[in-house]
Design an enzyme around this catalytic site. Structure first.
Site, short mmCIF file in Angstrom:
data_model
loop_
_atom_site.label_atom_id
_atom_site.label_comp_id
_atom_site.label_asym_id
_atom_site.label_seq_id
_atom_site.Cartn_x
_atom_site.Cartn_y
_atom_site.Cartn_z
N ARG A 193 0.82 -1.22 0.00
CA ARG A 193 0.00 0.00 0.00
C ARG A 193 0.85 1.26 0.00
O ARG A 193 0.42 2.30 -0.50
CB ARG A 193 -0.98 -0.03 1.18
N GLU B 97 1.30 -5.86 13.18
CA GLU B 97 0.13 -6.07 14.04
C GLU B 97 -0.43 -7.48 13.91
O GLU B 97 -0.93 -8.04 14.88
CB GLU B 97 -0.96 -5.03 13.72
O1 LIG Z 1 3.19 -0.74 11.97
P1 LIG Z 1 3.06 -2.17 11.62
O2 LIG Z 1 2.46 -3.00 12.72
O3 LIG Z 1 4.33 -2.75 11.10
O4 LIG Z 1 1.98 -2.28 10.44
C1 LIG Z 1 1.89 -1.40 9.36
C2 LIG Z 1 2.04 -2.09 8.05
O5 LIG Z 1 1.03 -3.10 7.89
C3 LIG Z 1 0.47 -2.96 6.58
O6 LIG Z 1 1.20 -3.65 5.63
P2 LIG Z 1 1.07 -5.18 5.25
O7 LIG Z 1 2.33 -5.87 5.68
O8 LIG Z 1 -0.23 -5.72 5.73
O9 LIG Z 1 1.19 -5.17 3.69
P3 LIG Z 1 0.37 -4.66 2.42
O10 LIG Z 1 0.65 -3.19 2.30
O11 LIG Z 1 1.04 -5.45 1.36
O12 LIG Z 1 -1.10 -4.96 2.58
C4 LIG Z 1 0.55 -1.48 6.33
O13 LIG Z 1 0.45 -1.18 4.94
C5 LIG Z 1 1.89 -1.12 6.90
O14 LIG Z 1 2.94 -1.32 5.98
N1 LIG Z 2 -5.26 -2.38 11.59
C1 LIG Z 2 -4.62 -2.22 10.43
N2 LIG Z 2 -5.27 -1.80 9.34
C2 LIG Z 2 -4.62 -1.63 8.15
N3 LIG Z 2 -3.33 -1.86 8.00
C3 LIG Z 2 -2.65 -2.28 9.07
N4 LIG Z 2 -1.35 -2.58 9.22
C4 LIG Z 2 -1.17 -2.96 10.49
N5 LIG Z 2 -2.30 -2.91 11.19
C5 LIG Z 2 -3.24 -2.48 10.31
#
Ligand SMILES: O=P(O)(O)OC[C@H]1O[C@H](OP(=O)(O)OP(=O)(O)O)[C@H](O)[C@@H]1O
Ligand SMILES: Nc1ncnc2[nH]cnc12
Length: 178
Positions: A62, A99
């Site tokens: 994202r 998370e």
């Molecule tokens: O602060 P944190 O606990 O590390 O979480 C935040 C991250 O989680 C999500 O990514 P995700 O790994 O789900 O990947 P995506 O963008 O590919 O959906 C979001 O886009 C952040 O990069």
């Molecule tokens: N609650 C949440 N929603 C969307 N992206 C996330 N990445 C980590 N936690 C998330």
């Protein structure tokens, strides 16, 4: 409408996704709204220009969607930080917890010239594991992290505290804190 309120109105909560107990913040409605998406990209590009950065880092996946148009708008380069196994040349790698799981991120070792200033962009700051790993990767290349900008910060999780030892608090920016 204030930018914060516009953006907030375009983020939807998805309870118990991707696993029970997590409320997932889905930015799809914001991306699909040309006014909200453009306003966010413009505001991030202003932060980028104010910080005087050479490159914008987007974190897969994202983060890519936000960081690439910001780099274009601000006249900076774009560098992807990718999930393990996707980058073809020599990389640095860093594992981290987030998370709802754990993963490994990579960056090309030659992604930056020494001393280049970098703005890290992502959509959500939750536990901070993803951004902390990215800061580590950027620093290992010899570049300087000028700041971190996210759309949304989950204030009930310790993301900002996790970054406190890595960057000055004022260089970690979010448009919305929930
Ligand atoms: O602060 P944190 O606990 O590390 O979480 C935040 C991250 O989680 C999500 O990514 P995700 O790994 O789900 O990947 P995506 O963008 O590919 O959906 C979001 O886009 C952040 O990069
Ligand atoms: N609650 C949440 N929603 C969307 N992206 C996330 N990445 C980590 N936690 C998330």
């Amino acid at each position: 409408m204030e930018l914060r309120d516009l953006l907030d109105s375009r983020i939807r909560d998805v309870p118990d996704w991707p696993k029970p107990g997590v409320v997932f913040k889905d930015i799809s409605p914001m991306l699909a709204d040309p006014e909200a998406f453009a306003a966010l990209v413009d505001a991030l590009a202003e932060q980028c220009s104010a910080a005087g950065v050479d490159k914008v880092v987007g974190i897969e996946a994202r983060g890519f969607i936000l960081a690439a148009p910001v780099a274009y708008r601000a006249g900076a380069g774009f560098v992807p930080v990718r999930k393990q196994g996707k980058l073809p040349c020599a990389t640095y790698a860093q594992s981290y917890d987030l998370e709802y799981g754990s993963a490994t991120l990579e960056v090309h070792q030659d992604a930056f010239a020494p001393g280049e200033r970098v703005l890290v962009i992502d959509d959500v700051l939750a536990t901070g594991g993803t951004v902390a790993a990215t800061i580590d990767l950027v620093r290992r290349t010899g570049a300087e992290v000028a700041g971190v900008s996210v759309l949304l910060e989950l204030g009930f999780l310790p993301g900002r505290a996790k970054l406190a030892g890595l960057l000055p608090d004022e260089s970690v920016r979010s448009f919305i804190t929930v």
